[in-house]
Design a protein around this motif. Structure first.
Motif, PDB file in Angstrom:
ATOM      1  N   VAL A  97       0.864  -1.179   0.000  1.00  0.00           N
ATOM      2  CA  VAL A  97       0.000   0.000   0.000  1.00  0.00           C
ATOM      3  C   VAL A  97       0.905   1.234   0.000  1.00  0.00           C
ATOM      4  O   VAL A  97       1.679   1.446   0.941  1.00  0.00           O
ATOM      5  CB  VAL A  97      -0.923   0.026   1.231  1.00  0.00           C
ATOM      6  CG1 VAL A  97      -1.808   1.279   1.202  1.00  0.00           C
ATOM      7  CG2 VAL A  97      -1.786  -1.233   1.280  1.00  0.00           C
ATOM      8  N   VAL A  98       0.806   2.018  -1.054  1.00  0.00           N
ATOM      9  CA  VAL A  98       1.642   3.212  -1.209  1.00  0.00           C
ATOM     10  C   VAL A  98       0.757   4.450  -1.124  1.00  0.00           C
ATOM     11  O   VAL A  98      -0.194   4.593  -1.887  1.00  0.00           O
ATOM     12  CB  VAL A  98       2.382   3.207  -2.560  1.00  0.00           C
ATOM     13  CG1 VAL A  98       3.246   4.463  -2.699  1.00  0.00           C
ATOM     14  CG2 VAL A  98       3.239   1.951  -2.697  1.00  0.00           C
ATOM     15  N   VAL A 134      -1.861  11.709   7.127  1.00  0.00           N
ATOM     16  CA  VAL A 134      -1.888  10.457   6.384  1.00  0.00           C
ATOM     17  C   VAL A 134      -0.542   9.724   6.480  1.00  0.00           C
ATOM     18  O   VAL A 134      -0.479   8.500   6.352  1.00  0.00           O
ATOM     19  CB  VAL A 134      -2.299  10.725   4.915  1.00  0.00           C
ATOM     20  CG1 VAL A 134      -1.128  11.152   4.051  1.00  0.00           C
ATOM     21  CG2 VAL A 134      -2.989   9.517   4.321  1.00  0.00           C
ATOM     22  N   ILE A 135       0.517  10.470   6.741  1.00  0.00           N
ATOM     23  CA  ILE A 135       1.816   9.839   6.987  1.00  0.00           C
ATOM     24  C   ILE A 135       1.760   8.998   8.260  1.00  0.00           C
ATOM     25  O   ILE A 135       2.150   7.826   8.285  1.00  0.00           O
ATOM     26  CB  ILE A 135       2.931  10.908   7.094  1.00  0.00           C
ATOM     27  CG1 ILE A 135       3.248  11.481   5.705  1.00  0.00           C
ATOM     28  CG2 ILE A 135       4.195  10.312   7.717  1.00  0.00           C
ATOM     29  CD1 ILE A 135       4.213  12.650   5.727  1.00  0.00           C
ATOM     30  N   THR A 136       1.248   9.585   9.336  1.00  0.00           N
ATOM     31  CA  THR A 136       1.141   8.876  10.601  1.00  0.00           C
ATOM     32  C   THR A 136       0.201   7.680  10.485  1.00  0.00           C
ATOM     33  O   THR A 136       0.463   6.601  11.040  1.00  0.00           O
ATOM     34  CB  THR A 136       0.657   9.817  11.715  1.00  0.00           C
ATOM     35  OG1 THR A 136       1.550  10.928  11.810  1.00  0.00           O
ATOM     36  CG2 THR A 136       0.602   9.106  13.056  1.00  0.00           C
ATOM     37  N   LEU A 137      -0.895   7.846   9.745  1.00  0.00           N
ATOM     38  CA  LEU A 137      -1.823   6.737   9.522  1.00  0.00           C
ATOM     39  C   LEU A 137      -1.108   5.559   8.878  1.00  0.00           C
ATOM     40  O   LEU A 137      -1.268   4.407   9.294  1.00  0.00           O
ATOM     41  CB  LEU A 137      -2.985   7.197   8.634  1.00  0.00           C
ATOM     42  CG  LEU A 137      -3.953   6.100   8.167  1.00  0.00           C
ATOM     43  CD1 LEU A 137      -4.677   5.483   9.361  1.00  0.00           C
ATOM     44  CD2 LEU A 137      -4.953   6.661   7.155  1.00  0.00           C
ATOM     45  N   ALA A 143       2.765  -4.453   3.369  1.00  0.00           N
ATOM     46  CA  ALA A 143       3.622  -3.297   3.619  1.00  0.00           C
ATOM     47  C   ALA A 143       2.886  -1.995   3.328  1.00  0.00           C
ATOM     48  O   ALA A 143       2.105  -1.903   2.371  1.00  0.00           O
ATOM     49  CB  ALA A 143       4.878  -3.379   2.761  1.00  0.00           C
ATOM     50  N   PHE A 144       3.159  -0.997   4.142  1.00  0.00           N
ATOM     51  CA  PHE A 144       2.613   0.352   3.962  1.00  0.00           C
ATOM     52  C   PHE A 144       3.771   1.338   3.929  1.00  0.00           C
ATOM     53  O   PHE A 144       4.559   1.401   4.881  1.00  0.00           O
ATOM     54  CB  PHE A 144       1.690   0.730   5.126  1.00  0.00           C
ATOM     55  CG  PHE A 144       0.406  -0.048   5.189  1.00  0.00           C
ATOM     56  CD1 PHE A 144      -0.789   0.512   4.752  1.00  0.00           C
ATOM     57  CD2 PHE A 144       0.386  -1.346   5.678  1.00  0.00           C
ATOM     58  CE1 PHE A 144      -1.974  -0.206   4.815  1.00  0.00           C
ATOM     59  CE2 PHE A 144      -0.795  -2.073   5.739  1.00  0.00           C
ATOM     60  CZ  PHE A 144      -1.983  -1.493   5.311  1.00  0.00           C
ATOM     61  N   ASN A 145       3.856   2.105   2.864  1.00  0.00           N
ATOM     62  CA  ASN A 145       4.901   3.115   2.759  1.00  0.00           C
ATOM     63  C   ASN A 145       4.323   4.412   2.193  1.00  0.00           C
ATOM     64  O   ASN A 145       3.269   4.411   1.554  1.00  0.00           O
ATOM     65  CB  ASN A 145       6.042   2.626   1.862  1.00  0.00           C
ATOM     66  CG  ASN A 145       6.850   1.516   2.519  1.00  0.00           C
ATOM     67  OD1 ASN A 145       7.444   1.710   3.582  1.00  0.00           O
ATOM     68  ND2 ASN A 145       6.874   0.344   1.895  1.00  0.00           N
ATOM     69  N   TYR A 167      11.314  -1.649   2.271  1.00  0.00           N
ATOM     70  CA  TYR A 167      10.756  -0.705   3.230  1.00  0.00           C
ATOM     71  C   TYR A 167       9.395  -1.170   3.739  1.00  0.00           C
ATOM     72  O   TYR A 167       8.627  -1.790   3.011  1.00  0.00           O
ATOM     73  CB  TYR A 167      10.559   0.677   2.581  1.00  0.00           C
ATOM     74  CG  TYR A 167      11.791   1.279   1.960  1.00  0.00           C
ATOM     75  CD1 TYR A 167      12.733   1.953   2.737  1.00  0.00           C
ATOM     76  CD2 TYR A 167      12.008   1.195   0.581  1.00  0.00           C
ATOM     77  CE1 TYR A 167      13.857   2.524   2.156  1.00  0.00           C
ATOM     78  CE2 TYR A 167      13.124   1.762  -0.003  1.00  0.00           C
ATOM     79  CZ  TYR A 167      14.051   2.423   0.791  1.00  0.00           C
ATOM     80  OH  TYR A 167      15.161   2.982   0.217  1.00  0.00           O
ATOM     81  N   ASN A 168       9.112  -0.818   4.982  1.00  0.00           N
ATOM     82  CA  ASN A 168       7.764  -0.958   5.524  1.00  0.00           C
ATOM     83  C   ASN A 168       7.601   0.060   6.645  1.00  0.00           C
ATOM     84  O   ASN A 168       8.470   0.169   7.525  1.00  0.00           O
ATOM     85  CB  ASN A 168       7.499  -2.365   6.060  1.00  0.00           C
ATOM     86  CG  ASN A 168       6.053  -2.535   6.514  1.00  0.00           C
ATOM     87  OD1 ASN A 168       5.140  -1.926   5.954  1.00  0.00           O
ATOM     88  ND2 ASN A 168       5.833  -3.362   7.523  1.00  0.00           N
TER      89      ASN A 168
END
Length: 225
Positions: free
Chosen positions: A123-124, A151-154, A168-170, A213-214
């Motif tokens: 999820v990007v 949305v960064i913190t989310l 993964a979320f980046n 990355y994650n």
């Protein structure tokens, strides 16, 4: 080939990404309020006219996935709303709308699609340098930049919550790119990167970045703004 959902595909970077993935043979679900004819005509693109800030619109997305794809490999949260206005003049409804698109819409689409994502999915979320703590800020962008920080913190929180499932979320915090949205914020400013060039970068990151990355925020900017 992977099944990829992209939001904000009516113009700019989102439009370029939809075409790029589709031309490479991937299956694309393009979500935007306005649907370009060129995307509708592509054999590898399914277009749904949807406002991600409206929860009912997401039923079309889940119905399509359930009946056609069964599985989603990548989400790229590219849709965004921008407001350039002095803080003292912003109405509550305007502030709410920016957050509905830039934050709540991202959260709602994640909730709708995550049940169809398996280990190795990515999820990007496309954020902005304006949402990075300590970065240069610009007057008039209080609603937009603060929403991009949220949305960064989310994304960081979801990376922790779903790490056992291997999803993964980046976040990519973009600097200036020559798009219609940039011209709305900085009329006449010539950014060093085109929408196509940024699309190239994001597409590659969406396909491979989760290997490295994650829960990370990458600052993708060669200039200020």
């Amino acid at each position: 080939m992977k099944n990829i959902i992209i939001t904000g595909t009516s113009r700019g970077i989102g439009y370029q990404m939809a075409l790029q993935f589709a031309n490479a043979g991937y299956q694309v679900l393009a979500l935007s309020r306005k649907v370009p004819e060129t995307l509708k005509q592509h054999k590898n693109i399914t277009c749904i006219s949807a406002d991600i800030s409206v929860t009912d619109n997401l039923q079309q997305v889940t119905q399509f996935i359930t009946t056609t794809w069964k599985q989603v490999d990548i989400i790229i949260h590219n849709a965004g709303a921008l407001l350039l206005k002095p803080f003292a003049e912003i109405t509550t409804s305007e502030f709410e709308y920016i957050y509905k698109v830039n934050v709540f819409g991202v959260a709602a689409l994640n909730q709708a699609v995550l049940p169809y994502m398996l280990k190795g999915s990515h999820v990007v979320t496309i954020s902005s340098m304006g949402g990075i703590q300590g970065s240069m800020k610009f007057a008039g962008l209080s609603a937009y930049s603060s929403s991009k920080g949220a949305v960064i913190t989310l994304s960081e929180l979801l990376a922790e919550e779903y790490k056992e499932q291997g999803i993964a979320f980046n976040v990519l915090a973009l600097g200036a790119v020559n798009t219609e949205m940039l011209q709305e914020a900085f009329p006449g400013y010539e950014a060093p990167l085109s929408a196509k060039e940024m699309s190239d970068y994001i597409c590659d990151f969406a396909l491979t970045g989760n290997k490295f990355y994650n829960g990370k925020v990458l600052q993708v900017s060669s200039s200020t703004p």
